[in-house]
Design a protein around this motif. Structure first.
Motif, PDB file in Angstrom:
ATOM      1  N   ASN A   1      12.829   4.331  -1.786  1.00  0.00           N
ATOM      2  CA  ASN A   1      13.013   2.958  -1.579  1.00  0.00           C
ATOM      3  C   ASN A   1      11.853   2.210  -0.762  1.00  0.00           C
ATOM      4  O   ASN A   1      11.842   2.271   0.460  1.00  0.00           O
ATOM      5  N   THR A   2      11.295   1.634  -1.496  1.00  0.00           N
ATOM      6  CA  THR A   2       9.890   0.860  -1.145  1.00  0.00           C
ATOM      7  C   THR A   2      10.345  -0.638  -0.936  1.00  0.00           C
ATOM      8  O   THR A   2       9.294  -1.452  -0.724  1.00  0.00           O
ATOM      9  N   ILE A   3      11.542  -1.152  -0.840  1.00  0.00           N
ATOM     10  CA  ILE A   3      11.820  -2.387  -0.626  1.00  0.00           C
ATOM     11  C   ILE A   3      11.397  -2.692   0.851  1.00  0.00           C
ATOM     12  O   ILE A   3      11.821  -1.882   1.734  1.00  0.00           O
TER      13      ILE A   3
ATOM     14  N   GLU B   1       2.193  -7.907  -8.120  1.00  0.00           N
ATOM     15  CA  GLU B   1       2.344  -6.536  -7.257  1.00  0.00           C
ATOM     16  C   GLU B   1       2.814  -5.354  -8.143  1.00  0.00           C
ATOM     17  O   GLU B   1       2.173  -4.214  -7.973  1.00  0.00           O
ATOM     18  N   VAL B   2       3.439  -5.707  -9.193  1.00  0.00           N
ATOM     19  CA  VAL B   2       3.974  -4.591  -9.907  1.00  0.00           C
ATOM     20  C   VAL B   2       2.965  -4.283 -10.810  1.00  0.00           C
ATOM     21  O   VAL B   2       2.657  -2.783 -10.966  1.00  0.00           O
ATOM     22  N   GLU B   3       2.013  -5.080 -11.309  1.00  0.00           N
ATOM     23  CA  GLU B   3       0.834  -4.483 -12.323  1.00  0.00           C
ATOM     24  C   GLU B   3      -0.144  -3.666 -11.351  1.00  0.00           C
ATOM     25  O   GLU B   3      -0.652  -2.847 -11.899  1.00  0.00           O
ATOM     26  N   ALA B   4      -0.111  -4.043 -10.117  1.00  0.00           N
ATOM     27  CA  ALA B   4      -1.397  -3.187  -9.171  1.00  0.00           C
ATOM     28  C   ALA B   4      -0.361  -1.897  -8.964  1.00  0.00           C
ATOM     29  O   ALA B   4      -1.258  -0.848  -8.861  1.00  0.00           O
ATOM     30  N   ILE B   5       0.805  -1.955  -8.879  1.00  0.00           N
ATOM     31  CA  ILE B   5       1.359  -0.524  -8.641  1.00  0.00           C
ATOM     32  C   ILE B   5       1.148   0.316  -9.962  1.00  0.00           C
ATOM     33  O   ILE B   5       1.020   1.621  -9.888  1.00  0.00           O
TER      34      ILE B   5
ATOM     35  N   LYS C   1       0.836  -1.122  -0.042  1.00  0.00           N
ATOM     36  CA  LYS C   1       0.042  -0.007  -0.007  1.00  0.00           C
ATOM     37  C   LYS C   1       0.901   1.171   0.147  1.00  0.00           C
ATOM     38  O   LYS C   1       0.431   2.477  -0.592  1.00  0.00           O
ATOM     39  N   ARG C   2       2.036   1.130   0.925  1.00  0.00           N
ATOM     40  CA  ARG C   2       2.900   2.481   0.837  1.00  0.00           C
ATOM     41  C   ARG C   2       3.588   2.606  -0.531  1.00  0.00           C
ATOM     42  O   ARG C   2       3.624   3.847  -0.883  1.00  0.00           O
ATOM     43  N   VAL C   3       3.625   1.610  -1.349  1.00  0.00           N
ATOM     44  CA  VAL C   3       4.075   1.874  -2.871  1.00  0.00           C
ATOM     45  C   VAL C   3       3.138   2.521  -3.486  1.00  0.00           C
ATOM     46  O   VAL C   3       3.199   3.523  -4.406  1.00  0.00           O
ATOM     47  N   HIS C   4       1.688   2.199  -3.406  1.00  0.00           N
ATOM     48  CA  HIS C   4       0.640   2.720  -4.123  1.00  0.00           C
ATOM     49  C   HIS C   4       0.618   4.372  -3.884  1.00  0.00           C
ATOM     50  O   HIS C   4       0.397   5.097  -4.706  1.00  0.00           O
ATOM     51  N   HIS C   5       0.898   4.583  -2.633  1.00  0.00           N
ATOM     52  CA  HIS C   5       0.675   6.015  -1.994  1.00  0.00           C
ATOM     53  C   HIS C   5       1.641   7.077  -2.744  1.00  0.00           C
ATOM     54  O   HIS C   5       1.738   8.184  -3.060  1.00  0.00           O
ATOM     55  N   ALA C   6       2.876   6.120  -2.738  1.00  0.00           N
ATOM     56  CA  ALA C   6       4.095   6.844  -3.344  1.00  0.00           C
ATOM     57  C   ALA C   6       4.018   7.014  -4.734  1.00  0.00           C
ATOM     58  O   ALA C   6       4.555   8.386  -5.175  1.00  0.00           O
ATOM     59  N   VAL C   7       3.460   6.335  -5.480  1.00  0.00           N
ATOM     60  CA  VAL C   7       3.537   6.460  -6.949  1.00  0.00           C
ATOM     61  C   VAL C   7       2.562   7.544  -7.183  1.00  0.00           C
ATOM     62  O   VAL C   7       2.516   8.332  -8.031  1.00  0.00           O
ATOM     63  N   GLU C   8       1.329   7.799  -6.273  1.00  0.00           N
ATOM     64  CA  GLU C   8       0.235   8.293  -6.501  1.00  0.00           C
ATOM     65  C   GLU C   8       0.873  10.077  -6.276  1.00  0.00           C
ATOM     66  O   GLU C   8       0.516  11.092  -6.987  1.00  0.00           O
ATOM     67  N   ARG C   9       1.577  10.087  -5.250  1.00  0.00           N
ATOM     68  CA  ARG C   9       2.284  11.208  -4.828  1.00  0.00           C
ATOM     69  C   ARG C   9       3.173  11.911  -5.789  1.00  0.00           C
ATOM     70  O   ARG C   9       3.090  12.991  -6.472  1.00  0.00           O
TER      71      ARG C   9
ATOM     72  N   VAL D   1      10.306   4.059  -7.635  1.00  0.00           N
ATOM     73  CA  VAL D   1       9.816   3.331  -6.650  1.00  0.00           C
ATOM     74  C   VAL D   1      10.157   1.805  -7.094  1.00  0.00           C
ATOM     75  O   VAL D   1      10.666   1.475  -8.123  1.00  0.00           O
ATOM     76  N   VAL D   2      10.123   0.866  -5.894  1.00  0.00           N
ATOM     77  CA  VAL D   2      10.701  -0.394  -6.289  1.00  0.00           C
ATOM     78  C   VAL D   2       9.736  -1.609  -5.759  1.00  0.00           C
ATOM     79  O   VAL D   2       9.151  -1.316  -4.665  1.00  0.00           O
ATOM     80  N   GLN D   3       9.539  -2.681  -6.672  1.00  0.00           N
ATOM     81  CA  GLN D   3       8.792  -3.819  -5.926  1.00  0.00           C
ATOM     82  C   GLN D   3       9.167  -3.987  -4.566  1.00  0.00           C
ATOM     83  O   GLN D   3      10.443  -4.048  -4.592  1.00  0.00           O
TER      84      GLN D   3
END
Length: 283
Positions: A191-193, A131-135, A105-113, A163-165
């Motif tokens: 860094n979303t690892i 996971e990547v497709e969802a991002i 979820k944190r990655v989703h928020h990061a790409v949106e921002r 961002v990163v998977q």
């Protein structure tokens, strides 16, 4: 000859996000009066998925229609889904249980921002992985790059957000960022690892370096488990990736003094314990 020692990596097996999802689904399965489905496999562990199916939790590939018999519960997998899927489930009146890993979820928020700030979005990860497709779905127009070499096929804009998977290796992220430096005018990296991924990779690498044989248990469809096996192979040539203990071969351990065991983030503790016991019977 003394029996070999069997050592489990300091960090191995089910991570927080996976255990949270399993706990959620177990509770839903116990309480639900109607059908319970997961949208795609809940986690990348075929044995766990089969166990859930035995409890009435079935896997579907698309958002189901509501039924007349009773309310349908749809569980969103740990890897996350695109926003359109959530909207469709709501439109169909399904009871939605979001088992998406909080770190995803944190990655989703990061790409949106980042996209809202005008950056071109690059996602370091495996194209086609759920996971990547969802991002990508949370940042229309974003591009997935598997490694630095993949940048050769990308038109890099002046301002890039990266961002990163969550299960990627830090070295892969670093290589991509290094290649972007000097090409883009501005590179903003989040860094979303997941820390659990880094811990497991570090522990596996250290254990493999001092083991004669390494056994990695977890789904072959699990990106993080496969990456653990690759990391272990670099330090221990006798590395074996298995899904079940039935795959063990006694010949692997002949002459070994030290045997290391690690497991992907989608592997429950019970499967690790079973593996150690099975190896113990062979040696």
């Amino acid at each position: 000859m003394a029996r070999p020692t069997i050592t489990i990596a300091d960090h191995a097996g089910a991570c927080y996000g996976v255990q949270r999802a399993l706990d959620l689904v177990e509770q839903v399965a116990a309480d639900a009066t109607g059908p319970v489905h997961t949208l795609g496999p809940l986690i990348h562990n075929p044995q766990v998925v089969a166990g859930l199916e035995a409890k009435g939790v079935t896997v579907v590939s698309e958002v189901p229609e509501p039924t007349e018999e009773g309310g349908v519960t749809l569980v969103l997998r740990t890897h996350g889904v695109v926003p359109q899927v959530e909207r469709l489930a709501a439109q169909r009146g399904l009871a939605v249980v979001d088992a998406t890993c909080p770190y995803v979820k944190r990655v989703h928020h990061a790409v949106e921002r980042l996209q809202g700030q005008g950056y071109q979005i690059l996602v370091v990860g495996e194209s086609g992985h759920p996971e990547v497709e969802a991002i990508l779905g949370h940042a229309p127009g974003a591009i997935a790059v598997a490694d630095a070499a993949a940048l050769d096929d990308v038109h890099v804009e002046p301002r890039v957000g990266v961002v990163v998977q969550t299960t990627q290796a830090k070295a892969t992220l670093d290589a991509v960022v290094s290649s972007l430096t000097g090409v883009a005018r501005e590179v903003c990296v989040v860094n979303t690892i997941c820390a659990a991924t880094s811990e497991r990779q570090k522990a596996a690498r250290e254990l493999a370096a001092r083991s004669d044989v390494m056994v990695v248990i977890g789904g072959r469809n699990s990106a993080n488990t496969t990456r653990l096996a690759t990391i272990c192979s670099a330090s221990c040539a006798a590395t074996h990736h298995i899904e079940t203990c039935d795959e063990l071969d006694a010949s692997w351990f002949e002459g070994a003094a030290t045997i290391g065991v690690t497991a992907g983030a989608s592997t429950p503790t019970a499967q690790i314990d079973e593996l150690v016991e099975a190896i113990g019977r062979l040696v």
